[in-house]
Design an enzyme around this catalytic site. Structure first.
Site, PDB file in Angstrom:
ATOM      1  N   GLU A 200      -3.290 -12.952   1.856  1.00 10.18           N
ATOM      2  CA  GLU A 200      -3.053 -11.502   1.841  1.00 10.18           C
ATOM      3  C   GLU A 200      -3.750 -10.872   0.647  1.00 10.18           C
ATOM      4  O   GLU A 200      -3.728 -11.427  -0.450  1.00 10.18           O
ATOM      5  CB  GLU A 200      -1.532 -11.282   1.756  1.00 10.18           C
TER       6      GLU A 200
ATOM      7  N   ASP B 163      -3.568  -7.240  -1.258  1.00 12.54           N
ATOM      8  CA  ASP B 163      -2.697  -6.055  -1.285  1.00 12.54           C
ATOM      9  C   ASP B 163      -3.140  -4.967  -2.238  1.00 12.54           C
ATOM     10  O   ASP B 163      -3.405  -5.260  -3.410  1.00 12.54           O
ATOM     11  CB  ASP B 163      -1.313  -6.426  -1.874  1.00 12.54           C
TER      12      ASP B 163
ATOM     13  N   GLU C 101      -0.875  -1.824  -3.466  1.00 10.15           N
ATOM     14  CA  GLU C 101       0.420  -1.154  -3.338  1.00 10.15           C
ATOM     15  C   GLU C 101       0.443   0.028  -4.306  1.00 10.15           C
ATOM     16  O   GLU C 101       0.219  -0.148  -5.506  1.00 10.15           O
ATOM     17  CB  GLU C 101       1.567  -2.116  -3.649  1.00 10.15           C
TER      18      GLU C 101
END
Ligand SMILES: *[C@@H]1O[C@H](CO)[C@@H](O)[C@H](O)[C@H]1NC(C)=O
Ligand SMILES: *[C@@H]1O[C@H](CO)[C@@H](O)[C@H](O)[C@H]1NC(C)=O
Ligand SMILES: *[C@@H]1O[C@H](CO)[C@@H](O)[C@H](O)[C@H]1NC(C)=O
Ligand SMILES: *[C@@H]1O[C@H](CO)[C@@H](O)[C@H](O)[C@H]1NC(C)=O
Length: 301
Positions: free
Chosen positions: A100, A102, A104
Site C-alpha cells: 500500500e 498512502d 492521508e
C-alpha cells in the site's frame, strides 16, 4: 517510440517527461466507481465531491488494478474546520500480505495547517509514516497529488515535487512492493480519535458536511488483474506488465533507466521538502524504533 531513436537523447528524455504530464485526464467514471455511500457523492461530470457527515463518509476505487506507472488526482481539501477528518488517497493490493502507498490528509481546526501523512506497506507491514506540512493552503485550490511506481522506486509527488521516495533495496534484504498489482482508492472519514493534534481535537459535527473535491483523474499505468498464487494466498503478479514475452515484449515508459532514480532537480526538491516541511519521519523516531529500520540506515537521500 520508433521516432525517438532518431532524436538526440536529451530531447527524447524531454518527450518522455511530457508523455506523462500531458496524458489527458479522464472522467471519473471512466476509471473509478463509488465503493460506498453513493448518497455522499456529488459529480457534475468534471468535479467530484465526497461528503462526510455524522451519518457516513464516502469512498471510491479504481475499476482496474495496475502494475507500475503513475496516478495523479487533483484534490481540494475540506475548507474551514476539518478537525477530526481524514481524506485518504492511496494505492493498495488485495490479500493478507498487501502492499500500500498512502497519502492521508489530516484535517485541522480553522486556520491551522493540514498535515499530510504518507505511509508504505510492504507484505502487509506498514509503520513507515512520514508527515509534512504543505507550502500552500491545500483547501484554497486544487493541487495535484501523484504516486509514481516502478521496479526501482516509489515516489510521492505534490504538484510534481517529490515529497517522499521509497527506493528498491532488495539488494539489502528489504522487501520491495513489486509483485502485486494495485488499485487506486480514495475515501473520507471521521478519525477524531487520532487525526488532529493527536486526537485532542474532536470533529465538530455542527460544521458538517465536510466536503473534499476531486478532478483531473489520470492513470498512466499498466492494467493487471489481481491474481493469487497457490499457497499462502499471496498475490503474485510478477508476470504482468514486465516487458517479457507474455506482454509481447512491450516496453513501458516507467521502465526507462532514467526513471530508476530521481534526477538532480528532483533530488534538490526532495531535500528542500525534507529540510523545510517535514515534521515527522519514522526513520528518526528512536523511541518507536530503537533499532533503525534497515531501509533508513541505507537511506540514499
Ligand atoms: C446528525 O446531525 C443532525 C443535525 O445536526 C442531527 O439531527 C442527527 O440526529 C444526527 N444524527 C446522528 C446519527 O447522530
Ligand atoms: C494542526 O495544527 C496544529 C497547530 O498549528 C499543529 O500542531 C498540528 O500539527 C496540525 N495538524 C494536525 C493534523 O493536527
Ligand atoms: C516476467 O514474467 C515472466 C513470466 O511471464 C517471468 O518468467 C519473468 O521472470 C518475469 N520477469 C520479471 C523481471 O519479473
Ligand atoms: C512470483 O512468480 C514468479 C514467476 O512468475 C516467481 O519467480 C516468484 O518466485 C513468485 N514469487 C512469490 C513470492 O511467490
Amino acid at each position: 517510440m520508433a521516432s525517438s531513436l532518431l532524436l538526440p537523447l536529451s530531447l527524447s528524455l524531454l518527450l518522455l517527461a511530457f508523455a506523462s504530464s500531458s496524458s489527458s485526464s479522464s472522467k471519473f467514471d471512466d476509471l473509478f466507481q463509488p465503493s460506498w455511500a453513493l448518497d455522499h457523492f456529488n459529480y457534475n461530470g468534471d468535479t467530484l465531491q465526497l461528503k462526510l457527515d455524522n451519518y457516513s463518509g464516502a469512498g471510491f476505487s479504481s475499476k482496474s488494478k495496475y502494475m507500475f506507472g503513475k496516478v495523479t488526482i487533483q484534490i481540494k481539501l475540506i475548507a474551514g474546520d476539518s478537525a477530526g477528518t481524514v481524506t485518504a488517497y492511496y494505492m493498495s493490493s488485495d490479500g493478507p500480505s498487501h502492499n500500500e502507498f498512502d497519502f492521508e490528509f489530516l484535517g485541522n481546526t480553522t486556520g491551522e495547517p493540514y498535515t499530510v501523512q504518507t505511509n508504505i506497506y510492504v507484505n502487509g507491514v506498514g509503520n513507515r509514516e512520514q508527515r509534512l506540512k504543505l507550502w500552500f493552503d491545500p483547501t484554497q485550490d486544487f493541487h495535484s497529488y501523484s504516486i509514481f511506481w516502478n521496479r526501482r522506486q516509489v515516489i510521492f509527488l505534490v504538484d510534481e515535487t517529490p515529497v517522499r521516495v521509497h527506493t528498491n533495496m532488495e539488494d539489502k534484504g528489504v522487501p520491495f512492493p513489486g509483485d502485486q498489482s494495485m488499485g487506486v482508492y480514495s475515501s473520507i472519514w471521521n478519525a477524531d480519535d487520532w487525526a488532529t493534534q493527536g486526537g485532542r481535537v474532536k470533529t465538530d459535527w455542527s460544521h458538517s458536511p465536510f466536503v473534499a473535491s476531486y478532478k483531473g483523474f489520470e492513470i498512466d499505468a499498466c492494467e493487471c488483474p489481481s491474481s493469487y498464487a497457490t499457497g499462502g494466498g499471496v498475490a503474485n503478479n510478477t508476470a504482468c506488465c514486465n516487458g517479457s514475452a507474455a506482454d509481447d515484449g512491450k516496453k513501458f515508459w516507467w521502465d526507462e533507466p532514467v526513471l530508476s532514480e530521481l534526477n538532480v532537480h528532483q533530488s534538490h526538491q526532495l531535500l528542500w521538502v525534507r529540510a523545510n516541511h517535514m515534521i515527522y519521519d519514522y526513520c528518526t523516531d528512536t523511541a518507536r524504533f530503537p533499532v533503525t529500520p534497515v531501509e533508513c540506515v541505507h537511506h540514499r537521500h
